[in-house]
Design a protein around this motif. Structure first.
Motif, short mmCIF file in Angstrom:
data_model
loop_
_atom_site.label_atom_id
_atom_site.label_comp_id
_atom_site.label_asym_id
_atom_site.label_seq_id
_atom_site.Cartn_x
_atom_site.Cartn_y
_atom_site.Cartn_z
N THR A 174 0.84 -1.19 0.00
CA THR A 174 0.00 0.00 0.00
C THR A 174 0.88 1.25 0.00
O THR A 174 2.06 1.19 0.36
CB THR A 174 -0.92 0.04 1.24
OG1 THR A 174 -0.12 0.15 2.43
CG2 THR A 174 -1.78 -1.21 1.30
N VAL A 175 0.30 2.37 -0.39
CA VAL A 175 1.05 3.63 -0.42
C VAL A 175 1.15 4.20 1.00
O VAL A 175 0.16 4.65 1.57
CB VAL A 175 0.38 4.66 -1.35
CG1 VAL A 175 1.15 5.98 -1.34
CG2 VAL A 175 0.27 4.11 -2.76
N GLY A 176 2.32 4.11 1.56
CA GLY A 176 2.56 4.70 2.88
C GLY A 176 2.18 3.83 4.05
O GLY A 176 2.43 4.22 5.21
N GLY A 177 1.59 2.66 3.82
CA GLY A 177 1.11 1.84 4.92
C GLY A 177 2.22 1.32 5.81
O GLY A 177 2.17 1.46 7.04
N ALA A 178 3.25 0.71 5.21
CA ALA A 178 4.36 0.19 6.00
C ALA A 178 5.11 1.31 6.71
O ALA A 178 5.51 1.18 7.87
CB ALA A 178 5.31 -0.60 5.09
N GLU A 179 5.28 2.44 6.02
CA GLU A 179 5.95 3.59 6.64
C GLU A 179 5.13 4.13 7.81
O GLU A 179 5.69 4.57 8.82
CB GLU A 179 6.17 4.70 5.61
CG GLU A 179 7.13 4.32 4.49
CD GLU A 179 6.40 3.80 3.27
OE1 GLU A 179 5.36 3.12 3.43
OE2 GLU A 179 6.87 4.09 2.14
N ALA A 180 3.80 4.10 7.67
CA ALA A 180 2.94 4.57 8.76
C ALA A 180 3.09 3.68 9.99
O ALA A 180 3.16 4.18 11.12
CB ALA A 180 1.48 4.59 8.29
#
Length: 363
Positions: A166-172
């Motif tokens: 996902t876009v930004g999910g792991a970073e979040a």
């Protein structure tokens, strides 16, 4: 005192089960409440704090909403009671939760008393807020985050793996792990989580973290008062004791407030006197913030002569600062909704259009 069975948990579920001794600064503040002191004592104490390089004035917790922090001369202050009201579904909880996220991301501590959501729902919302902060409007939305958690046939064995595509999910998730031990979630009960229980939990968090937290109560009308059945009397007791707690413990207390049913009419502007309860709400509070949908409260000539404005205004919420003891009040700010991510754009701005029964505000 009623025993509260619900534990206080950090988002990381890592809070020590044994309360640490009260930090000296926190204990000192608690001892000062209710004491008769000469001004000479206050002068000496203030000079000593300055000599030691400590803050002598109120502590300030920035909200992370730039236009609001400017109006509040920095943010929420220790000893303040802040009320956030508005119609149902307009994002009161989303905005308040984003404020908590902003506080802990800035290395503060915070505790949420939630009477309507479980801890996992709060986690989902925080991931969406964080993804939006990292990737903007392209960040993964709340619906997809919930679907990711509910999927049963995934090989992912961690949250980072679950949201890797996902876009930004792991970073979040990684960002949350960085501040999770500073953000505590109390799954509260309308039967058991009294003001005494709230105070005990706040003191426990302050002792554990070594500093007073920003406190959010969602929402005020749910807090029980044993032996008081009349709603107006109960709300009066709750708001008065929340204010007392903010002063005693030296914390800012933010409480979400429900609206009176009679005020929930389309096209009607909600004001502080539309909050459900008693006059004590406006009297005891230091800051009162009222949210309204911009489309509902903008003067109609902005719609009649500019038809394209109608859709644009639906994407904005107007925050009226109806009371502010430490800064500007009677000010209208607006923030863009990003409800697919359960958040608002944090920059904000002063409303330029004329609102119902209001003058025009210029930047």
């Amino acid at each position: 005192m009623t025993t509260d069975p619900a534990p206080v948990l950090s988002v990381a579920d890592s809070m020590s089960p044994q309360p640490a001794p009260e930090p000296e600064e926190f204990a000192s503040h608690s001892r000062n409440v209710g004491r008769l002191r000469s001004l000479s004592d206050v002068l000496l104490e203030t000079d000593e704090k300055l000599r030691l390089g400590e803050t002598a004035g109120a502590r300030v917790w920035p909200t992370g909403f730039e236009a609001l922090d400017l109006a509040l001369t920095g943010g929420f202050r220790s000893g303040e009671l802040v009320l956030i009201g508005g119609p149902q579904g307009l994002g009161k909880t989303a905005m308040a939760l984003q404020m908590l996220r902003n506080a802990v991301a800035a290395n503060r501590s915070a505790v949420l008393f939630t009477y309507e959501h479980d801890a996992h729902s709060i986690l989902e919302r925080l991931i969406a807020i964080e993804a939006g902060a990292i990737k903007g409007i392209e960040g993964v939305g709340l619906t997809k985050i919930r679907a990711g958690f509910e999927a049963r046939h995934s090989r992912a064995r961690s949250m980072r793996e679950r949201f890797a595509d996902t876009v930004g999910g792991a970073e979040a998730v990684e960002a949350l792990e960085g501040y999770a031990d500073r953000l505590h979630v109390h799954t509260s009960s309308g039967m058991h989580t009294t003001i005494d229980a709230i105070r005990a939990a706040v003191a426990e968090v302050a002792a554990s973290d070594g500093r007073p937290p920003l406190v959010l109560v969602d929402y005020l009308q749910k807090v029980p008062v044993p032996g008081v059945t009349n709603e107006e009397d109960r709300i009066s007791v709750v708001v008065e004791r929340l204010k007392d707690m903010s002063l005693e413990l030296g914390v800012p207390v933010v409480a979400i407030v429900a609206a009176d049913k009679s005020s929930l009419v389309a096209g009607r502007r909600m004001r502080v006197n539309d909050l459900r309860g008693s006059s004590a709400l406006a009297y005891e509070a230091d800051v009162v913030l009222i949210l309204n949908d911009k489309y509902d409260i903008v003067a109609k000539h902005h719609l009649v002569y500019h038809l394209g404005n109608a859709e644009r205004f639906r994407h904005w919420v107007v925050m009226s600062i109806e009371k502010n003891r430490n800064g500007a009040d009677h000010l209208e700010l607006e923030f863009q909704k990003r409800f697919e991510q359960g958040r608002f754009e944090p920059e904000g701005r002063v409303v330029e259009e004329q609102l119902i029964e209001e003058r025009v505000y210029q930047q």
